[in-house]
Motif scaffolding. Structure first.
Motif, PDB file in Angstrom:
ATOM      1  N   VAL A 237      10.177  29.755  19.706  1.00  0.00           N
ATOM      2  CA  VAL A 237       9.042  28.628  20.145  1.00  0.00           C
ATOM      3  C   VAL A 237       9.251  27.688  18.782  1.00  0.00           C
ATOM      4  CG1 VAL A 237       7.630  30.242  21.322  1.00  0.00           C
ATOM      5  CG2 VAL A 237       7.367  30.295  18.836  1.00  0.00           C
TER       6      VAL A 237
ATOM      7  N   PHE B 219      14.467  28.064  26.031  1.00  0.00           N
ATOM      8  CA  PHE B 219      13.962  27.933  24.643  1.00  0.00           C
ATOM      9  C   PHE B 219      14.948  28.164  23.478  1.00  0.00           C
ATOM     10  CE2 PHE B 219       9.486  29.023  26.315  1.00  0.00           C
ATOM     11  CZ  PHE B 219       9.079  27.682  25.884  1.00  0.00           C
TER      12      PHE B 219
ATOM     13  N   THR C 240       5.587  35.366  20.970  1.00  0.00           N
ATOM     14  CA  THR C 240       5.716  34.694  22.196  1.00  0.00           C
ATOM     15  C   THR C 240       4.499  34.950  22.938  1.00  0.00           C
ATOM     16  OG1 THR C 240       6.113  36.789  23.558  1.00  0.00           O
ATOM     17  CG2 THR C 240       8.155  35.644  22.604  1.00  0.00           C
TER      18      THR C 240
END
Length: 246
Positions: free
Chosen positions: A84, A110, A145
């Motif tokens: 992220v 990602f 996450t």
């Protein structure tokens, strides 16, 4: 420096071993120093000073001598679960520190080379990824996450392997729910309390770089606590010290 010594140094660097190179600057004699291993006669009388340099991760010349010490410390393996935005800032902060970063995220959109250039990226679920990674009590986990399907298996692995640092992103409510799931999975309260959740020291920041800074600060703090336990406290005192700092 003898060729044999140089070849051994190269081998140890490749294997990411912890050692020091001791050199007499006057005679050019050199040898490899490793903790709790015999030291050569040429350097034996400086053993205490060499140990201090090594334990303090310092390079330099022993005072009033020609003995130079250069230390090589094994990088700390840090597994980041969740590619992220915060992870990008974490890696930026960690670049100048002694960390070996691995990013795990099964979501290929990602975890890409474009977003994490030069990093080891594993586009796999944690259960699969950890089969390929050597982990132990010198490993750290940062779970980012918010997704139980991804974070929970990683946290369970870290607890079983007794990672020295375990942190998980999320609110107090998210963490409380996470703890309940871990209890249902058979983990004790003492084990679950080893997780830093919500992750990071309390800086008051809310942005991604500020959260990343709070995480890296907590990671560095826990790393030095581990190092202090390893090098400076007798085995009988380590458990008592750990209880005080927990």
């Amino acid at each position: 420096m003898q060729l044999e010594t140089l070849q051994e140094i190269i081998k140890k660097k490749i294997n990411k071993s912890e050692f020091a190179i001791i050199t007499n600057l006057e005679t050019s004699d050199s040898e490899i120093f490793e903790l709790n291993k015999p030291i050569g006669k040429n350097f034996e009388k400086y053993k205490d000073q060499i140990n201090e340099f090594y334990k303090n991760k310092k390079n330099g010349i022993i005072e009033n001598t020609n003995i130079f010490i250069e230390t090589y410390i094994r990088p700390i393996k840090v597994v980041i679960v969740g590619a992220v935005h915060i992870a990008q800032y974490l890696i930026d902060y960690a670049k100048s520190l002694n960390f070996e970063i691995i990013v795990i995220d099964p979501r290929g959109y990602f975890a890409t080379e474009q977003r994490f250039p030069g990093m080891e990226i594993m586009n796999k679920w944690p259960d699969e990824a950890f089969k390929e990674i050597e982990t132990n009590s010198n490993t750290a986990l940062i779970a980012l996450t918010h997704d139980p399907k991804i974070d929970d298996p990683a946290l369970q692995h870290a607890l079983k392997k007794k990672f020295y640092y375990i942190g998980a992103l999320g609110s107090k409510k998210t963490h409380a729910n996470r703890c309940e799931r871990l209890k249902e999975a058979g983990f004790s309260n003492d084990e679950i309390n080893l997780i830093n959740g919500p992750i990071g020291i309390k800086l008051g920041g809310k942005s991604a770089p500020e959260i990343a800074l709070s995480i890296i600060a907590q990671l560095v703090s826990e790393t030095y606590k581990k190092w202090l336990l390893q090098f400076y406290l007798p085995q009988a005192s380590q458990r008592e010290y750990q209880m005080k700092i927990s």
